[in-house]
Design an enzyme around this catalytic site. Structure first.
Site, PDB file in Angstrom:
ATOM      1  N   GLU A  45       0.833  -1.197   0.000  1.00  0.00           N
ATOM      2  CA  GLU A  45       0.000   0.000   0.000  1.00  0.00           C
ATOM      3  C   GLU A  45       0.875   1.257   0.000  1.00  0.00           C
ATOM      4  OE1 GLU A  45      -3.520   1.891   2.885  1.00  0.00           O
ATOM      5  OE2 GLU A  45      -2.245   0.264   3.611  1.00  0.00           O
ATOM      6  N   LYS A 114      -9.195   2.826  -2.453  1.00  0.00           N
ATOM      7  CA  LYS A 114      -9.504   2.202  -1.164  1.00  0.00           C
ATOM      8  C   LYS A 114     -10.899   2.624  -0.719  1.00  0.00           C
ATOM      9  CE  LYS A 114      -7.222   1.521   3.359  1.00  0.00           C
ATOM     10  NZ  LYS A 114      -5.997   1.855   4.120  1.00  0.00           N
ATOM     11  N   CYS A 150      -5.578  -2.875   2.022  1.00  0.00           N
ATOM     12  CA  CYS A 150      -5.431  -2.969   3.481  1.00  0.00           C
ATOM     13  C   CYS A 150      -6.761  -3.078   4.230  1.00  0.00           C
ATOM     14  CB  CYS A 150      -4.595  -1.796   3.998  1.00  0.00           C
ATOM     15  SG  CYS A 150      -3.779  -2.142   5.582  1.00  0.00           S
ATOM     16  N   SER A 176       0.434  -2.481   7.036  1.00  0.00           N
ATOM     17  CA  SER A 176      -0.174  -2.899   8.299  1.00  0.00           C
ATOM     18  C   SER A 176       0.864  -2.873   9.408  1.00  0.00           C
ATOM     19  CB  SER A 176      -0.747  -4.316   8.152  1.00  0.00           C
ATOM     20  OG  SER A 176      -1.345  -4.738   9.360  1.00  0.00           O
ATOM     21  N   LYS A 182      -0.993  -8.889  16.156  1.00  0.00           N
ATOM     22  CA  LYS A 182      -1.552  -8.402  14.891  1.00  0.00           C
ATOM     23  C   LYS A 182      -1.494  -9.470  13.798  1.00  0.00           C
ATOM     24  CE  LYS A 182      -2.710  -4.693  13.620  1.00  0.00           C
ATOM     25  NZ  LYS A 182      -1.969  -3.636  12.952  1.00  0.00           N
ATOM     26  N   LEU A 293      23.986   5.311  30.407  1.00  0.00           N
ATOM     27  CA  LEU A 293      24.025   3.937  30.905  1.00  0.00           C
ATOM     28  C   LEU A 293      24.142   3.971  32.421  1.00  0.00           C
ATOM     29  CD1 LEU A 293      24.004   1.078  29.638  1.00  0.00           C
ATOM     30  CD2 LEU A 293      26.497   1.106  29.791  1.00  0.00           C
ATOM     31  N   SER A 294      23.074   3.579  33.113  1.00  0.00           N
ATOM     32  CA  SER A 294      23.012   3.770  34.567  1.00  0.00           C
ATOM     33  C   SER A 294      23.435   2.541  35.358  1.00  0.00           C
ATOM     34  CB  SER A 294      21.575   4.121  34.965  1.00  0.00           C
ATOM     35  OG  SER A 294      20.716   3.017  34.728  1.00  0.00           O
ATOM     36  N   GLY A 295      23.523   1.378  34.699  1.00  0.00           N
ATOM     37  CA  GLY A 295      23.699   0.134  35.430  1.00  0.00           C
ATOM     38  C   GLY A 295      22.390  -0.563  35.693  1.00  0.00           C
ATOM     39  N   GLY A 296      21.266   0.079  35.288  1.00  0.00           N
ATOM     40  CA  GLY A 296      19.943  -0.514  35.440  1.00  0.00           C
ATOM     41  C   GLY A 296      19.508  -1.254  34.182  1.00  0.00           C
ATOM     42  N   ASP A 298      16.774  -0.929  32.181  1.00  0.00           N
ATOM     43  CA  ASP A 298      16.222  -0.210  31.036  1.00  0.00           C
ATOM     44  C   ASP A 298      17.317   0.310  30.110  1.00  0.00           C
ATOM     45  OD1 ASP A 298      13.532  -0.530  31.843  1.00  0.00           O
ATOM     46  OD2 ASP A 298      13.700   1.179  33.195  1.00  0.00           O
ATOM     47  N   GLU A 404       6.783   3.428  33.474  1.00  0.00           N
ATOM     48  CA  GLU A 404       7.182   4.732  34.018  1.00  0.00           C
ATOM     49  C   GLU A 404       6.434   5.873  33.335  1.00  0.00           C
ATOM     50  OE1 GLU A 404      11.805   3.349  34.956  1.00  0.00           O
ATOM     51  OE2 GLU A 404      11.347   4.634  33.240  1.00  0.00           O
TER      52      GLU A 404
END
Length: 554
Positions: A45, A114, A150, A176, A182, A293-296, A298, A404
């Site tokens: 599409e 469409k 689609c 899509s 999905k 880079l925090s050491g955590g 995430d 968060e």
């Protein structure tokens, strides 16, 4: 009348607005398909313009560029090779349409518009396009093709009209976007159309990242019984050639094709993040990314995705310790950088904390330290990252997750700084699952290392922002397994308070989470874009007012 047909499904990665580049991608797919003996190449599409083009289609100059590109491709088909069935925004009679165009013999043979324009979730097509009538089949070299665009496949009336018009084969052009679940919904809807029409179906989807959307490809062919006959790979460009013949009952049947193994949810999430980041960085011309880079967990997972998406040499990490940073965090950040093979710099924010304390001493006289001083630390880190980005060019990758962002456990102009976020639509519990998956195996197409990408301690230790001594996330939030379950019911499920409580959750906790979710809307409006993973991501899909006096959701 033709008794055989070779269809090539061109699962390509277009770039929105880059018409000339998209035309070349289509041209290259046609050349490859021609070498394989294809009669017709089917593209996704709006593949000429890229999808979704949004308000670009309101510009006459852009539509003229698209028309020129389609004209070039039409002239290409005068060489005796395969025809082209592709999507493009198309203006006729002062009306803009999302169109499917059949090109063959050097000209545009047929155009269909469409019919169903989606106007929900991430889609806003009714704003820029006009719907067409229910289409009739296109004739291609003696074969009647029932072409849908689609959303048309998600409703029974278009396939019904094509069947009544004596279509012999259904072909669906798609842009899509991915979300978890999905692919199964696509297959179910496609199978329903096959069952209603008794016609086989070809489904061609695009692949690649476009801002917050990721397209996973996974194009497929269903036989007249609704079973999958062939399946293209997910997450990468591919040309899948399908070979068809008529049986004695004049029904088109496709020879069995490839059937790659399906991916599990953790792998799918990781691939989506990887592809979304890679295309965002490369299509926008950034040299690489910069990560605090925090050491955590995430930031460790964000760094792993970046290394796999771009290569470790294009990822620069910065550890920005404060007096509250633990020895474990320093060691874990260094270990993550070592395992990934990325650059790690250390820049202490303690001088900035001292400077702000001196600057605000008179203004803050008589007050006690509180969240204000904590936010200053986060903003000092954000300022440092943005300064490095300005100086050297890489884009700052923010590392906040959906849990968060849902409840506002993030600092504006601090840890929310950045140009993009791979975890924006990933709940914290999913962060843990995906991190364990990546530690066990490298994703297909990944450019990062084999083996571990973070120490086990990064996954198992209690999450903490380390903005004060002995702080953990659970000082301010419910346990993540409870929080994420409640959030999913509110956000993806759109349930009311009583309904969420009835699912077995503590009433006071449910009310608390709803209040935090509502109050954090102003922060989310200022968050960077990020990869859509769930059925309802923040931004285009969930649009609540910031100024909002409605506080009780029944």
């Amino acid at each position: 009348m033709s008794e055989s047909l070779v269809l090539a499904l061109a699962q390509i990665n277009p770039t929105v607005g880059a018409v000339a580049t998209n035309v070349e991608r289509i041209r290259a797919a046609r050349a490859e398909a021609g070498a394989a003996g294809a009669h017709l190449v089917v593209c996704p599409e709006l593949s000429v313009s890229g999808y979704p083009p949004e308000d670009l289609v309101c510009r006459e100059s852009f539509l003229a560029l698209v028309r020129e590109g389609v004209g070039e491709l039409a002239r290409d088909t005068d060489d005796g090779g395969p025809g082209l069935l592709l999507g493009a925004p198309w203006a006729e009679g002062g009306r803009r349409h999302n169109a499917a165009l059949l090109l063959d013999g050097g000209r545009i043979v047929a155009i269909r518009h469409k019919h169903h324009l989606p106007n929900y979730g991430v889609f806003d097509e009714a704003r820029v396009f006009v719907p067409g009538p229910r289409p009739m089949p296109m004739s291609f070299r003696g074969i009647r093709l029932g072409v849908m665009v689609c959303e048309d496949m998600w409703h029974p009336d278009v396939a019904e009209a094509l069947r009544d018009g004596e279509a012999e084969l259904l072909i669906v052009l798609n842009g899509s976007p991915f979300d978890l679940g999905k692919h199964g919904r696509r297959l179910a809807n496609a199978a329903a159309r096959v069952g209603e029409s008794a016609l086989p179906l070809v489904y061609v989807n695009q692949v690649g990242g476009q801002d917050e959307l990721v397209f996973d490809g996974a194009s497929f062919v269903l036989g007249e019984d609704g079973d999958v006959v062939a399946l293209a790979p997910s997450w990468r460009e591919a040309l899948m050639v399908s070979r068809w013949s008529r049986d004695d009952a004049r029904v088109w049947r496709c020879a069995p094709g490839p059937r790659p193994a399906s991916t599990g949810p953790s792998e799918a999430v990781y691939q989506a993040m990887m592809l979304g980041l890679r295309d965002y960085v490369e299509k926008n011309g950034f040299p690489g990314v910069l990560i605090g880079l925090s050491g955590g967990i995430d930031s460790a997972l964000s760094a792993a995705v970046a290394a796999d998406a771009l290569g470790p040499e294009r990822v620069r990490c910065v550890m920005m310790p404060s007096p509250y940073t633990s020895r474990d965090s320093l060691e874990d950040a260094a270990a993550v950088a070592h395992l990934l093979g990325v650059q790690l710099d250390t820049i202490s924010i303690e001088p900035a904390m001292d400077a702000f304390q001196a600057m605000t001493a008179a203004a803050f006289a008589g007050t006690s330290p509180d969240i204000t001083e904590e936010n200053i630390q986060a903003r000092a880190r954000g300022l440092t990252l943005m300064a490095l980005s300005n100086k050297f060019g890489p884009m700052v990758l923010s590392t906040g997750n959906k849990s968060e962002m849902s409840v506002g456990y993030a600092t504006l102009y601090g840890d929310m700084c950045g140009g993009y976020s791979v975890l924006k639509d990933v709940y914290k519990t999913t962060v843990f699952e995906v991190s364990r998956w990546r530690n066990a195996q490298r994703p297909e197409g990944g450019r990062g290392p084999l083996g571990l990408v973070m120490p086990e301690r990064v996954i198992t230790k209690p999450p903490t922002a380390e903005l004060r001594h002995n702080q953990t996330d659970q000082d301010s939030l419910p346990p993540y397994d409870q929080l994420d379950a409640i959030l999913a019911l509110f956000i993806e499920g759109e349930l009311g308070l009583a309904e969420v409580v009835a699912r077995g959750h503590d009433e006071a906790t449910v009310h608390r989470v709803w209040r935090m979710l509502t109050l954090a809307e102003y922060k989310r409006r200022q968050a960077p874009p990020g990869v859509k993973i769930t059925e309802r991501s923040f931004g285009r899909e969930r649009r609540y007012p910031i100024t909002n006096g409605y506080r009780v959701l029944r």
